[in-house]
Design a protein around this motif. Structure first.
Motif, PDB file in Angstrom:
ATOM      1  N   HIS A 133       0.835  -1.201   0.000  1.00 30.69           N
ATOM      2  CA  HIS A 133       0.000   0.000   0.000  1.00 30.69           C
ATOM      3  C   HIS A 133       0.875   1.260   0.000  1.00 30.69           C
ATOM      4  CE1 HIS A 133      -3.351   2.648   0.760  1.00 30.69           C
ATOM      5  NE2 HIS A 133      -2.699   3.148   1.801  1.00 30.69           N
ATOM      6  N   GLY A 134       1.917   1.267   0.816  1.00 31.10           N
ATOM      7  CA  GLY A 134       2.814   2.424   0.889  1.00 31.10           C
ATOM      8  C   GLY A 134       3.541   2.671  -0.430  1.00 31.10           C
ATOM      9  N   GLU A 137       1.151   4.159  -2.909  1.00 29.45           N
ATOM     10  CA  GLU A 137       0.938   5.584  -2.632  1.00 29.45           C
ATOM     11  C   GLU A 137       2.120   6.413  -3.131  1.00 29.45           C
ATOM     12  OE1 GLU A 137      -1.742   7.327  -1.495  1.00 29.45           O
ATOM     13  OE2 GLU A 137      -2.718   5.396  -1.834  1.00 29.45           O
ATOM     14  N   LEU A 138       3.336   5.903  -2.924  1.00 27.29           N
ATOM     15  CA  LEU A 138       4.529   6.593  -3.421  1.00 27.29           C
ATOM     16  C   LEU A 138       4.488   6.683  -4.949  1.00 27.29           C
ATOM     17  CD1 LEU A 138       7.297   7.910  -3.058  1.00 27.29           C
ATOM     18  CD2 LEU A 138       8.291   5.592  -3.038  1.00 27.29           C
ATOM     19  N   ALA A 139       4.155   5.587  -5.618  1.00 19.72           N
ATOM     20  CA  ALA A 139       4.060   5.589  -7.083  1.00 19.72           C
ATOM     21  C   ALA A 139       3.006   6.583  -7.561  1.00 19.72           C
ATOM     22  CB  ALA A 139       3.741   4.179  -7.587  1.00 19.72           C
TER      23      ALA A 139
END
Length: 155
Positions: A133-134, A137-139
């Motif tokens: 998930h993190g 979100e970064l992408a």
């Protein structure tokens, strides 16, 4: 900026722009800047990309398709070096829209390449390992930032 077309890699497009010609400020009038530039319009000191670079190959193929053989006075290994040389007033380069949009707008002018050639920015991930998930979100943030950079553009 290139889909490796490898079975173990997923290439997800996250932003797209057009191939861009960048020159030192004052090279073109405002009216000229509003018009695309084709290979015949490449004049002066040209800064080229290495022969084995996919973007460089795309530029050369487009020039050849237009019946033009560009003569590069300087050849560089990275898009950022080409951008820096243009910012320093050393010549004109055909670059990806992301590098062009990150240039110092007070030092350069940009025009879209003709014929228009889309350039994708890809997120590359392993096909056997989904993003956390993190990481997703970064992408998403990277894609949004790239698209915002293109919207500001190189003026």
């Amino acid at each position: 900026m290139q889909d490796p077309r490898h079975p173990g890699i997923v290439a997800e497009p996250i932003a797209q722009g057009q191939l861009t010609v960048m020159a030192p400020v004052g090279t073109w009038s405002d009216a000229e800047c509003a018009q695309p530039l084709d290979a015949a319009g490449l004049t002066g000191e040209l800064i080229g990309l290495a022969d084995n670079d996919p973007l460089g190959e795309m530029v050369l193929a487009s020039c050849e398709a237009q019946g033009i053989t560009p003569v590069f006075h300087t050849v560089v290994q990275t898009y950022q070096i080409a951008r820096s040389l243009v910012e320093a007033g050393a010549g004109t380069a055909v670059l990806d829209p992301f590098t062009a949009a990150s240039a110092n707008a007070a030092k350069v002018q940009c025009r879209i390449w003709a014929p228009a050639m889309p350039v994708q920015l890809y997120l590359l991930t392993a096909s056997h390992a989904p993003l956390s998930h993190g990481a997703r979100e970064l992408a998403n943030c990277i894609g949004a930032t790239a698209r915002a950079c293109l919207e500001r553009g190189c003026q």
